[in-house]
Write an enzyme that holds these catalytic residues in place. Sequence first.
Site, PDB file in Angstrom:
ATOM      1  N   GLY A  12      39.406  32.295  40.595  1.00  0.00           N
ATOM      2  CA  GLY A  12      40.555  32.059  41.533  1.00  0.00           C
ATOM      3  C   GLY A  12      41.189  30.512  41.885  1.00  0.00           C
ATOM      4  N   LYS A 180      36.336  43.141  26.704  1.00  0.00           N
ATOM      5  CA  LYS A 180      35.549  42.253  27.304  1.00  0.00           C
ATOM      6  C   LYS A 180      34.448  42.915  28.258  1.00  0.00           C
ATOM      7  CE  LYS A 180      35.285  38.296  29.927  1.00  0.00           C
ATOM      8  NZ  LYS A 180      35.950  38.073  31.385  1.00  0.00           N
TER       9      LYS A 180
HETATM   10  O1  PAF Z   1      31.122  36.562  32.445  1.00  0.00           O
HETATM   11  C1  PAF Z   1      31.036  35.658  31.896  1.00  0.00           C
HETATM   12  O2  PAF Z   1      30.220  34.659  32.356  1.00  0.00           O
HETATM   13  C2  PAF Z   1      31.892  35.686  30.807  1.00  0.00           C
HETATM   14  O3  PAF Z   1      32.768  36.715  30.840  1.00  0.00           O
HETATM   15  C3  PAF Z   1      31.175  35.714  29.423  1.00  0.00           C
HETATM   16  C4  PAF Z   1      32.411  35.839  28.190  1.00  0.00           C
HETATM   17  C5  PAF Z   1      30.081  36.323  29.204  1.00  0.00           C
HETATM   18  C6  PAF Z   1      30.921  34.035  28.992  1.00  0.00           C
HETATM   19  O4  PAF Z   1      30.100  33.263  29.840  1.00  0.00           O
END
Ligand code: PAF
Length: 299
Positions: A12, A180
């Site tokens: 944020g 993701k």
């Molecule tokens: O949540 C996180 O930290 C990130 O989305 C990732 C891709 C795992 C990198 O640290």
Amino acid sequence: MKISLVGAGAIGNLWAGALAKQGHQLHLWRRQPGNTYTLNWQDVHSSREDTFCFDSNQPEQLANSDVIFITVKAFQVADAVTTLLPWLSADTPVIIMHNGMGTEDEVLSLLPDNPVLYATTAQAAFRPDPHSVRHTGNGPTYLGGVNPAGLACSGLAELLHTALPPCHWQTDIHEPQWQKLAINCAINPLTAIHQCRNGELSETRYADELTAVCHEVSAVMTAAGYPIDTVTLRQQVMAVIEATAANYSSMQQDVAHQRPTEIDAITGFLIRQANHFQIATPANTRLWQHIKDLEQHYD
Ligand code: PAF
């Protein structure tokens, strides 16, 4: 634009500073009391530092916003939206960005008229203290609408793109959200359990477990209409592990600081989808249980 941002965590704050640098008028809606909020914004690549003093917690600014940007964690989204309802006008677009999935149905029932959009980002940020944020890594952001009014707001991708490029408009935001989520299922629980940096997961002792996680995730994604094979997903996970080798994942940080994690929106969402499609997920279920046990034993 007049932008109200809800949730002054690392991501944020990263967006608040980046949008303010473009000349937008930022107002922060925070759980902590106070009419102003000072933020020190550091770019690790250019070593540039900017200090901002944002207005904070002012209902009339919330009501006059051109766009609301919500960056709280998944399990805080419904409460955050509920606290905004008395001031929110029905035509104000609401952008929601968090790790994991599964908040959309509740948000749409709370906001039946507003344009609702979701975003997912690979931008990385670190918050060394509550008034500072460091931009630690660049990556794409994807934005897309999840109701007809939201789907008509493709111009907002440009707003995010000018602040922290690249940002791509996505006609089906679930696709990058699933991608993701797949990466998060692999990296986040393991780094949280072993309290290690992302890069440590490239050691051979994690290889079998990562492959098992990817195998289950690819089966569920394929059943959900987002086909990917285990080998491709495994390669993508390795690429992120290498690109973010020096970083601590968000879940590693949450466990290190004894905060509630996003496990239910990440691995938990995967398991709920797997149950729906009757797909077994023993590797992910073990990781989910391990994180739940850690959370229960916080001091
Ligand atoms: O949540 C996180 O930290 C990130 O989305 C990732 C891709 C795992 C990198 O640290």
